[in-house]
Enzyme design. Structure first.
Site, PDB file in Angstrom:
ATOM      1  N   HIS A   1      -6.155   0.157  -1.116  1.00  0.00           N
ATOM      2  CA  HIS A   1      -6.487  -1.157  -0.556  1.00  0.00           C
ATOM      3  C   HIS A   1      -7.649  -1.839  -1.264  1.00  0.00           C
ATOM      4  CE1 HIS A   1      -4.316   0.915   2.728  1.00  0.00           C
ATOM      5  NE2 HIS A   1      -3.818  -0.286   2.947  1.00  0.00           N
TER       6      HIS A   1
ATOM      7  N   CYS B   1       0.813  -1.221   0.000  1.00  0.00           N
ATOM      8  CA  CYS B   1       0.000   0.000   0.000  1.00  0.00           C
ATOM      9  C   CYS B   1       0.850   1.276   0.000  1.00  0.00           C
ATOM     10  CB  CYS B   1      -0.991  -0.007   1.152  1.00  0.00           C
ATOM     11  SG  CYS B   1      -0.298  -0.192   2.799  1.00  0.00           S
TER      12      CYS B   1
ATOM     13  N   ASP C   1      -7.450   5.540  -1.819  1.00  0.00           N
ATOM     14  CA  ASP C   1      -7.126   4.357  -1.029  1.00  0.00           C
ATOM     15  C   ASP C   1      -6.618   3.249  -1.953  1.00  0.00           C
ATOM     16  OD1 ASP C   1      -6.987   2.264   0.748  1.00  0.00           O
ATOM     17  OD2 ASP C   1      -9.043   2.476   1.493  1.00  0.00           O
TER      18      ASP C   1
END
Length: 391
Positions: free
Chosen positions: A278, A73, A276
């Protein structure tokens, strides 16, 4: 379902829209109002390159991971902040991505630099393997400082962008160092930076030549790793952090929560706006013609938000100065931040290097420099090795 393996289609309907507020929304130096400019806000967000976990890409190092789910990430956030620098460099801050609209070669050249293959300048493969020199095993989680150091090294191979990357350590930005870096490297580049028009040399799939903006200034990417508290962000830094998103030179911030990195691109009220990484998507393969299916590289739902108070204190702030005038303007804005009542500066801006600093001369090293080993030792630091700012 594990958030690390959610698909794009699973996530696309789960995000809240922007709040109904009269407060301005700031996105990477642009000011918006929610009510009349909501579509413009979403278009600006969608136009940022969005790098997420991927699966089924060629094995890193030939025998390593074929997915970065669960560990990549921060590497993806590093890609996003650096991609924004390349967008500003080659396309401009006002460039927009519109689904279905034909894009320029420069856009695909930027995107190609981050595709998950070993020969792309800033691919997950290159970042993971270069990170070994920072003491990180392939598959190990990075912090903001490590990914910044790795991107600085990789940028030296990107002759098309010809960026000067400076990482300001010890919470101090030294103006003299940056001017020397941006001017001396540009002057020393000589003919190689401006080859003849009939040059057929190709690097990473596109021409070597750099776009000329200011022959006396090499475009600057400034990354500043910081720690804004012990375990939580010190509230005294919040207003200063907000003002960083107001600057036209802003590249955003990489950070997040412990072991969960995000790319922060702005704020509204007391919430940070972020992309994001993820979510796991299949790796994208360029076609035989070199065309890249690009829809999955743009976040087409409202961006995520989180309270500024929840931010992990370990971050890296980024800025892009295309010209010397941009840099001088940025310096003036940083100096004005010290006048904000109740706000604590996140870093110090000085003209010359303080006498107590160590001074390894690494500014003009090239990848094949005889001083490469010393460069490795200089950058061999843990992400937790920050000086704690005053509380």
């Amino acid at each position: 379902m594990d958030a690390a393996t959610l698909t794009y289609d699973t996530l696309r309907f789960e995000y809240e829209d922007f709040p109904d507020t009269k407060e301005p929304v700031w996105i990477l130096g642009r000011k918006y109002s929610v009510f009349p400019e909501k579509e413009e806000i979403l278009l600006d967000v969608t136009s940022r390159l969005w790098f997420t976990y991927r699966k089924n890409f060629p094995a890193i190092g030939g025998t390593g991971p074929t997915s970065d789910t669960g560990w990549g990430c921060m590497l993806r956030c590093g890609q996003m902040i650096f991609a924004q620098a390349l967008v500003c460099r080659h396309l401009g801050r006002d460039w927009r991505w519109i689904k279905g609209k034909k894009q320029t070669d420069n856009y695909f050249n930027v995107l190609n630099a981050f595709i998950d293959k070993k020969d792309s300048y800033y691919s997950i493969h290159q970042i993971a393997q270069m990170g070994v020199g920072e003491g990180k095993s392939i598959g190990q989680w990075y912090g903001p400082n490590t990914v910044a150091q790795v991107l600085k090294k990789l940028a030296t191979f990107d002759t098309w962008s010809s960026l000067a990357v400076h990482i300001a350590m010890d919470n101090t930005v030294v103006m003299e160092e940056i001017r020397r870096l941006c001017k001396s490297n540009w002057m020393c580049a000589g003919a190689s930076a401006f080859p003849t028009l009939d040059s057929d040399l190709l690097y990473n799939g596109y021409p070597e030549e750099a776009e000329v903006t200011d022959r006396l200034w090499k475009p600057l990417v400034l990354l500043i790793p910081l720690r804004l508290g012990l375990t939580d962000i010190n509230e005294a830094y919040i207003e200063t952090l907000k003002h960083c998103f107001m600057m036209s030179q802003s590249l955003g911030v990489i950070g997040g929560k412990p072991n969960s990195a995000h790319y922060f691109i702005g704020y509204v009220e007391e919430e940070l706006i972020y992309l994001d990484p993820h979510t796991t998507q299949p790796a994208v393969e360029p076609s035989d013609s070199g065309c890249i299916p690009d829809e999955s590289f743009h976040c087409q739902h409202p961006p995520c938000r989180m309270s500024i108070a929840e931010l992990d204190p370990s971050i890296a702030v980024g800025f892009f100065c295309n010209t010397e005038e941009d840099f001088n303007d940025w310096c003036q804005q940083i100096k004005k931040l010290s006048l904000i009542r109740g706000a604590l500066p996140m870093f110090e801006l000085v003209e010359r290097q303080p006498s107590h600093f160590s001074n390894p001369d690494v500014l003009n090293l090239t990848p094949d420099s005889s001083d490469a080993d010393r460069l490795e030792r200089f950058f061999d630091s843990e992400d937790e090795d920050f000086e704690i700012l005053s509380l």
